[in-house]
Enzyme design. Sequence first.
Site, PDB file in Angstrom:
ATOM      1  N   ARG A  88      98.443  -2.916  12.286  1.00  0.00           N
ATOM      2  CA  ARG A  88      99.785  -2.295  12.307  1.00  0.00           C
ATOM      3  C   ARG A  88     100.594  -2.714  13.545  1.00  0.00           C
ATOM      4  NH1 ARG A  88      97.928  -1.122   7.878  1.00  0.00           N
ATOM      5  NH2 ARG A  88      98.190   0.856   6.787  1.00  0.00           N
ATOM      6  N   SER A  95     101.618   6.635   5.856  1.00  0.00           N
ATOM      7  CA  SER A  95     100.752   7.177   6.909  1.00  0.00           C
ATOM      8  C   SER A  95     101.599   7.449   8.144  1.00  0.00           C
ATOM      9  CB  SER A  95      99.680   6.158   7.302  1.00  0.00           C
ATOM     10  OG  SER A  95      98.820   5.903   6.241  1.00  0.00           O
ATOM     11  N   GLU A 134     102.766   6.048  13.568  1.00  0.00           N
ATOM     12  CA  GLU A 134     103.026   4.748  12.929  1.00  0.00           C
ATOM     13  C   GLU A 134     104.520   4.479  12.732  1.00  0.00           C
ATOM     14  OE1 GLU A 134     100.325   3.364   9.593  1.00  0.00           O
ATOM     15  OE2 GLU A 134     102.280   2.729   8.885  1.00  0.00           O
TER      16      GLU A 134
HETATM   17  N1  EPU Z   1      90.309  11.330   4.436  1.00  0.00           N
HETATM   18  C1  EPU Z   1      90.097  12.680   4.415  1.00  0.00           C
HETATM   19  N2  EPU Z   1      91.174  13.509   4.282  1.00  0.00           N
HETATM   20  C2  EPU Z   1      92.439  13.031   4.170  1.00  0.00           C
HETATM   21  C3  EPU Z   1      92.668  11.660   4.208  1.00  0.00           C
HETATM   22  C4  EPU Z   1      91.583  10.817   4.343  1.00  0.00           C
HETATM   23  O1  EPU Z   1      88.961  13.151   4.527  1.00  0.00           O
HETATM   24  O2  EPU Z   1      93.350  13.862   4.050  1.00  0.00           O
HETATM   25  C5  EPU Z   1      89.157  10.431   4.533  1.00  0.00           C
HETATM   26  C6  EPU Z   1      88.905   9.744   3.180  1.00  0.00           C
HETATM   27  O3  EPU Z   1      88.071  10.513   2.362  1.00  0.00           O
HETATM   28  C7  EPU Z   1      88.249   8.461   3.586  1.00  0.00           C
HETATM   29  C8  EPU Z   1      88.900   8.136   4.924  1.00  0.00           C
HETATM   30  O4  EPU Z   1      89.448   9.361   5.411  1.00  0.00           O
HETATM   31  O5  EPU Z   1      86.863   8.655   3.826  1.00  0.00           O
HETATM   32  C9  EPU Z   1      89.971   7.074   4.801  1.00  0.00           C
HETATM   33  O6  EPU Z   1      90.969   7.508   3.872  1.00  0.00           O
HETATM   34  P1  EPU Z   1      91.784   6.472   2.944  1.00  0.00           P
HETATM   35  O7  EPU Z   1      90.857   5.510   2.328  1.00  0.00           O
HETATM   36  O8  EPU Z   1      92.685   7.271   2.072  1.00  0.00           O
HETATM   37  O9  EPU Z   1      92.632   5.613   3.952  1.00  0.00           O
HETATM   38  P2  EPU Z   1      93.335   5.982   5.319  1.00  0.00           P
HETATM   39  O10 EPU Z   1      92.514   5.466   6.436  1.00  0.00           O
HETATM   40  O11 EPU Z   1      93.680   7.422   5.344  1.00  0.00           O
HETATM   41  C10 EPU Z   1      94.615   3.697   5.517  1.00  0.00           C
HETATM   42  C11 EPU Z   1      96.025   3.227   5.731  1.00  0.00           C
HETATM   43  C12 EPU Z   1      96.856   3.354   4.463  1.00  0.00           C
HETATM   44  C13 EPU Z   1      96.189   2.506   3.393  1.00  0.00           C
HETATM   45  C14 EPU Z   1      94.734   2.991   3.193  1.00  0.00           C
HETATM   46  C15 EPU Z   1      93.941   2.124   2.268  1.00  0.00           C
HETATM   47  C16 EPU Z   1      96.503   3.578   8.065  1.00  0.00           C
HETATM   48  C17 EPU Z   1      97.209   4.406   9.074  1.00  0.00           C
HETATM   49  N3  EPU Z   1      96.631   3.977   6.814  1.00  0.00           N
HETATM   50  O12 EPU Z   1      94.684   5.099   5.211  1.00  0.00           O
HETATM   51  O13 EPU Z   1      98.142   2.812   4.739  1.00  0.00           O
HETATM   52  O14 EPU Z   1      96.886   2.592   2.170  1.00  0.00           O
HETATM   53  O15 EPU Z   1      94.036   2.950   4.473  1.00  0.00           O
HETATM   54  O16 EPU Z   1      93.660   0.909   2.877  1.00  0.00           O
HETATM   55  O17 EPU Z   1      95.876   2.587   8.406  1.00  0.00           O
HETATM   56  C18 EPU Z   1     100.365   3.342   5.432  1.00  0.00           C
HETATM   57  O18 EPU Z   1     100.152   2.672   6.433  1.00  0.00           O
HETATM   58  O19 EPU Z   1     101.458   3.916   5.228  1.00  0.00           O
HETATM   59  C19 EPU Z   1      99.287   3.538   4.457  1.00  0.00           C
HETATM   60  C20 EPU Z   1      99.403   4.355   3.424  1.00  0.00           C
END
Ligand code: EPU
Length: 348
Positions: A170, A242, A343
Amino acid sequence: MTEQVSLPIHERYSLKELNTLAVESEAEYFAEPADRASLLSALAYARNHNLDVKVLGGGSNLVMREAVSGLVIRYQNAKLRLIEESSDHVLVDVGAGYSWHQFVLDALKRDWFGLENLALIPGAVGAAPVQNIGAYGVEVEQFIERVEGLYLSDSSPFSLKAEQCEFAYRESIFKQSLDGKVLITNVIFRLSKKAAVNTTYAPLEERARQEGQPSPMTLANWVMEVRQSKLPDPSVLPNAGSFFKNPIILKTHFDALKEEYPNLPGYPVDALSSEGEKSVKIAAGWLIDQLGFKGRSMGLIKVHDLQALVLVNMGGQGSDVLAAAHEIKQAVRQHYGICLEQEPRIFS
Ligand code: EPU
């Protein structure tokens, strides 16, 4: 000094429809050039009137203040041009104003592969390199050949190869030393003509195990389904994706946290820290979720029911969004000793 302005420059222009958080915001001046000549005349207008230039893309990764001073420029160039083709790859030059998701679909239609995992990310092509958009195991830097644009100070052109863009998670040079200094006019992508899907993200891997290796179009559809199942559609629930980056912490810190929170999700990071230590990226959404914020309203701002990383605007201003983010950051710092980084950028 007389000047030739070949496009309308609007005064006191509402930006509410131009930011996906849908906060009220008013630009002192606003212009929407669609080609290079009118872009140059908008930049000249700003210089002649001593106006700061603020560059706006799809408006999907920023928090707008109520008043934005200077001239806001939204460059609308949405041309796509094939500039090189070999048996295994293409180089495509895409205008900054092209919708990102439309570009992903148009590339797939032509059998140009690589961008499947980045389907449905809101925003414009010109903004993609700024925060090095990424999702489901892929970051856009992998497909960028170079980024072109203009310096705002004198409209002189620049062209940066991907290696010069300082891409990281990012992050890019456009958020660092070139922040506020340039306008990206077009991005040149190198896409593959050979299908090679990336299903490293656990839910995609699981589905591939059950249904077989997907074609690139099928993978793009899976990605769209995952996104739609977790992330709110900004046209229904205004949001900026995010709201926090996933923090990268030292592995020693991660191991200590893991003792206390065995379910904390963490992913090893390739690059070593400045002290040569291993690091781990942890899920900010999980940290926030565990603190009970998911689905909670803070005034007019709500933490999304299905993904705690996303703040939804229920009619508030930019300042309300920032206040809610502050409350979350403080709770995370107090509880876990981790400083969350925001972000979306502030647009003022
Ligand atoms: N999780 C929770 N609770 C929540 C959200 C997440 O327990 O409310 C846990 C999930 O169960 C999982 C882990 O956290 O074990 C990661 O969650 P997820 O796979 O949904 O991805 P993320 O890390 O929350 C990142 C990016 C997203 C991108 C997804 C998929 C960042 C800041 N965000 O989210 O990007 O779509 O991975 O690759 O890196 C964005 O930047 O706007 C965005 C949506």
